[in-house]
Design a protein around this motif. Sequence first.
Motif, PDB file in Angstrom:
ATOM      1  N   LYS A 208       0.846  -1.197   0.000  1.00 53.46           N
ATOM      2  CA  LYS A 208       0.000   0.000   0.000  1.00 53.46           C
ATOM      3  C   LYS A 208       0.879   1.243   0.000  1.00 53.46           C
ATOM      4  CE  LYS A 208      -4.003  -2.211   0.352  1.00 53.46           C
ATOM      5  NZ  LYS A 208      -4.127  -3.326   1.228  1.00 53.46           N
ATOM      6  N   ASP A 209       0.360   2.327  -0.542  1.00 52.06           N
ATOM      7  CA  ASP A 209       1.015   3.629  -0.402  1.00 52.06           C
ATOM      8  C   ASP A 209       0.288   4.326   0.743  1.00 52.06           C
ATOM      9  OD1 ASP A 209       1.659   6.315  -0.464  1.00 52.06           O
ATOM     10  OD2 ASP A 209       1.877   6.364  -2.649  1.00 52.06           O
ATOM     11  N   LEU A 210       0.991   4.506   1.864  1.00 57.07           N
ATOM     12  CA  LEU A 210       0.321   4.977   3.074  1.00 57.07           C
ATOM     13  C   LEU A 210      -0.116   6.437   3.008  1.00 57.07           C
ATOM     14  CD1 LEU A 210       2.379   2.962   5.720  1.00 57.07           C
ATOM     15  CD2 LEU A 210       0.260   2.338   4.565  1.00 57.07           C
ATOM     16  N   THR A 211       0.216   7.115   1.887  1.00 53.46           N
ATOM     17  CA  THR A 211      -0.319   8.482   1.728  1.00 53.46           C
ATOM     18  C   THR A 211      -1.659   8.439   0.990  1.00 53.46           C
ATOM     19  OG1 THR A 211       0.757   8.899  -0.413  1.00 53.46           O
ATOM     20  CG2 THR A 211       2.040   9.376   1.577  1.00 53.46           C
ATOM     21  N   PHE A 212      -2.068   7.267   0.537  1.00 48.72           N
ATOM     22  CA  PHE A 212      -3.329   7.072  -0.176  1.00 48.72           C
ATOM     23  C   PHE A 212      -3.615   8.149  -1.223  1.00 48.72           C
ATOM     24  CE2 PHE A 212      -3.562   4.930   3.930  1.00 48.72           C
ATOM     25  CZ  PHE A 212      -3.727   3.636   3.483  1.00 48.72           C
ATOM     26  N   PRO A 213      -2.758   8.207  -2.229  1.00 52.14           N
ATOM     27  CA  PRO A 213      -2.877   9.290  -3.222  1.00 52.14           C
ATOM     28  C   PRO A 213      -3.968   9.067  -4.275  1.00 52.14           C
ATOM     29  CG  PRO A 213      -1.015   7.865  -3.769  1.00 52.14           C
ATOM     30  CD  PRO A 213      -1.615   7.324  -2.499  1.00 52.14           C
ATOM     31  N   GLY A 214      -4.480   7.846  -4.417  1.00 49.75           N
ATOM     32  CA  GLY A 214      -5.462   7.571  -5.472  1.00 49.75           C
ATOM     33  C   GLY A 214      -4.805   7.590  -6.847  1.00 49.75           C
ATOM     34  N   LEU A 215      -5.611   7.424  -7.874  1.00 49.85           N
ATOM     35  CA  LEU A 215      -5.085   7.383  -9.246  1.00 49.85           C
ATOM     36  C   LEU A 215      -6.045   8.137 -10.161  1.00 49.85           C
ATOM     37  CD1 LEU A 215      -4.059   3.604  -9.584  1.00 49.85           C
ATOM     38  CD2 LEU A 215      -2.488   5.566  -9.641  1.00 49.85           C
ATOM     39  N   ALA A 216      -5.558   8.545 -11.321  1.00 51.63           N
ATOM     40  CA  ALA A 216      -6.431   9.205 -12.298  1.00 51.63           C
ATOM     41  C   ALA A 216      -7.583   8.255 -12.642  1.00 51.63           C
ATOM     42  CB  ALA A 216      -5.631   9.557 -13.549  1.00 51.63           C
ATOM     43  N   PRO A 217      -8.804   8.790 -12.797  1.00 52.74           N
ATOM     44  CA  PRO A 217      -9.958   7.926 -13.062  1.00 52.74           C
ATOM     45  C   PRO A 217      -9.735   7.039 -14.288  1.00 52.74           C
ATOM     46  CG  PRO A 217     -10.648  10.203 -12.724  1.00 52.74           C
ATOM     47  CD  PRO A 217      -9.158  10.202 -12.724  1.00 52.74           C
ATOM     48  N   ASP A 218     -10.223   5.813 -14.229  1.00 56.53           N
ATOM     49  CA  ASP A 218     -10.155   4.945 -15.408  1.00 56.53           C
ATOM     50  C   ASP A 218     -11.392   5.189 -16.278  1.00 56.53           C
ATOM     51  OD1 ASP A 218     -12.209   3.552 -14.143  1.00 56.53           O
ATOM     52  OD2 ASP A 218     -10.903   1.949 -13.413  1.00 56.53           O
ATOM     53  N   ASP A 219     -11.663   4.310 -17.236  1.00 56.74           N
ATOM     54  CA  ASP A 219     -12.715   4.664 -18.196  1.00 56.74           C
ATOM     55  C   ASP A 219     -14.115   4.186 -17.810  1.00 56.74           C
ATOM     56  OD1 ASP A 219     -11.809   2.146 -18.550  1.00 56.74           O
ATOM     57  OD2 ASP A 219     -11.265   2.344 -20.667  1.00 56.74           O
ATOM     58  N   GLU A 220     -14.341   3.915 -16.525  1.00 54.23           N
ATOM     59  CA  GLU A 220     -15.690   3.500 -16.155  1.00 54.23           C
ATOM     60  C   GLU A 220     -16.651   4.682 -15.990  1.00 54.23           C
ATOM     61  OE1 GLU A 220     -17.851   0.407 -13.145  1.00 54.23           O
ATOM     62  OE2 GLU A 220     -15.990  -0.132 -14.129  1.00 54.23           O
ATOM     63  N   GLY A 221     -16.110   5.890 -15.883  1.00 55.18           N
ATOM     64  CA  GLY A 221     -16.973   7.058 -15.865  1.00 55.18           C
ATOM     65  C   GLY A 221     -17.538   7.422 -14.498  1.00 55.18           C
ATOM     66  N   ASP A 222     -16.983   6.839 -13.414  1.00 54.17           N
ATOM     67  CA  ASP A 222     -17.494   7.195 -12.087  1.00 54.17           C
ATOM     68  C   ASP A 222     -16.472   7.989 -11.283  1.00 54.17           C
ATOM     69  OD1 ASP A 222     -15.626   5.251 -11.686  1.00 54.17           O
ATOM     70  OD2 ASP A 222     -16.945   3.808 -10.702  1.00 54.17           O
ATOM     71  N   GLY A 223     -15.416   8.459 -11.979  1.00 57.82           N
ATOM     72  CA  GLY A 223     -14.392   9.248 -11.289  1.00 57.82           C
ATOM     73  C   GLY A 223     -13.435   8.399 -10.468  1.00 57.82           C
TER      74      GLY A 223
END
Length: 558
Positions: A208-223
């Motif tokens: 895990k990345d303990l800063t929890f940065p998230g990632l750019a949205p993928d193509d499912e369209g829910d952000g």
Amino acid sequence: MQKKWWYGKIAYQIYPRSFKDSNGDGIGDLKGIISKLDYLKDLGVDIIWLSPVYVSPQIDNGYDIADYRSIGKEFGSMDDFKELLSEVHAKDMKLIMDLVVNHCSSEHELFRKALADPYGPEGQCFYFVKGHEDGTPPDNLRSYFGGSVWEKVTGFEDLWYLHYFAKEQPDLNWYNPALRQRVYDMMNWWLDLGIDGFRVDAIMNIAKDLTFPGLAPDDEGDGMCACGRMTAKLADKAPALLKDMRDHTYGPRGAFTVGEAFGLNPEILNDIYGKDGAFSSVFDFTVRELFEKKPGYYAYEKPSVKLYRDGNFKGQELAMKTGMVSVITENHDEPRAVSFYLRKDLQNAQGAKVLATAFLFLRGLPFIYQGQELGMTKTDFNEPGEFRDLLSFTEYQKCLKHGFSKKQALECVSLHTRDQSRTPMLWDKSKNAGFSDGTPWIRLHQDWKKLNVSVQGEDPDSVLNWYKTLIRIRKSPDLEECFACGAFAPLPCPDDSFMAYRRYDEKKEIRVYANFSEKSFTIKDDAALIVSTGDITRKDGSLMIGPGSAAVTGRDLK
Ligand code: GLC
Ligand code: CA
């Protein structure tokens, strides 16, 4: 190459819920398994992998463990387990358990204490993280089963806990040494009981990345972005944790381990299952990974023989540089291969035999999934109410959201659902195919009267007897060495639905041809025929391989 005890062996996965019910409650159990060990021995099985049988609320069919050191009531008791283990050993087989330690169940005592006191020592065993000021969770990752990976903690404003799978499966914090020690103690407890090793569930997710940065949205369209992408991104962080686990548990004891490790990259393969790798072996999921690039069942492309072949070839070639993979064609998360990869008129016994031939001679440890040896095809699910897997329901809704009609959604989910491989094992012609006297927890395969063990046992041309034949060949004294340790190389394939490869060492060369197409092909090969099925003719140093046919040839090199 240093030969390990498990090279040249055959492994078999049991999905206990669906294998054999001994007491009529509709759920398979340990006593049921004990009653079928002779069947497995006779098939040629050496190593049994048992999917989870621990205490669990069964949100994810046991992959949500509430007590790691006890057997779930529906499966039996610890005494039954000890009996199973000693019977397995008495028959000269090995037993490996499912190790599910990326997460536990929300019903586990540790998590219940953590929920009550997230900032206390138990809380440190999980990931409790504050959300953003606007009320959104710490990051935008989407769980494997749909929705955010974060769940709000009641009674604590702004606090969330992390779950890569269902919200009832909180992720364990592997960066906490105290948590690791708890896991290692539990693993050693099982090893002390005498089990032969572990299949290690979903394990790459522990990084895990303990800063929890998230990632750019993928193509499912829910952000959001699929959490599996974060796991793949952090893959290099996993080996250190995994080797720590190995060194404190199965490593010094020489037990066998096979990792369920998605999201590997070539740089870390060696650390995962190379010479000094964390595991003895990993499942080769290259086929699955080529296939699963899309965000849901609704977007999956049509599976094909080409996908199966190219994925296996790619996986085999990577493995040649690293170690010994465990090869699979089916498991409890994957559809029945005969219906999945093959064209319509090969979705039958003949198709199953050709596929078995292509599969069983690959390099590595083959894992047969219960029912695969019967050539089980896709179960017909007639309405969404027949599904059981939590993922089936999420995916059905996703299909509707993406414009599918109800009929199309049912068809699509039926093709991809994990329920497909989870329908009961087919034993005989009696009630419920001999699986249970009661009402099975999930529907039966529609062709149970034809596909079952007892009918196939009496038919010398059955898929079951074909599996036995191939396993016997794989283990035959003059070929065993080459199959166990020999190299793999693809052979030129004259068609997208043709799969050909060779296995070789200094002494032998074996060639495997599997023709899934509608055409015949003539291949130059004058070596002796080891085994064949379908329409095979020899002429002038060539081999004519008809549609839906397979052949294996072999020659001595010295
Ligand atoms: C693995 C298991 C799967 C389970 C998941 C969460 O992928 O094979 O059945 O749902 O891990 O434990
Ligand atoms: Ca039962």
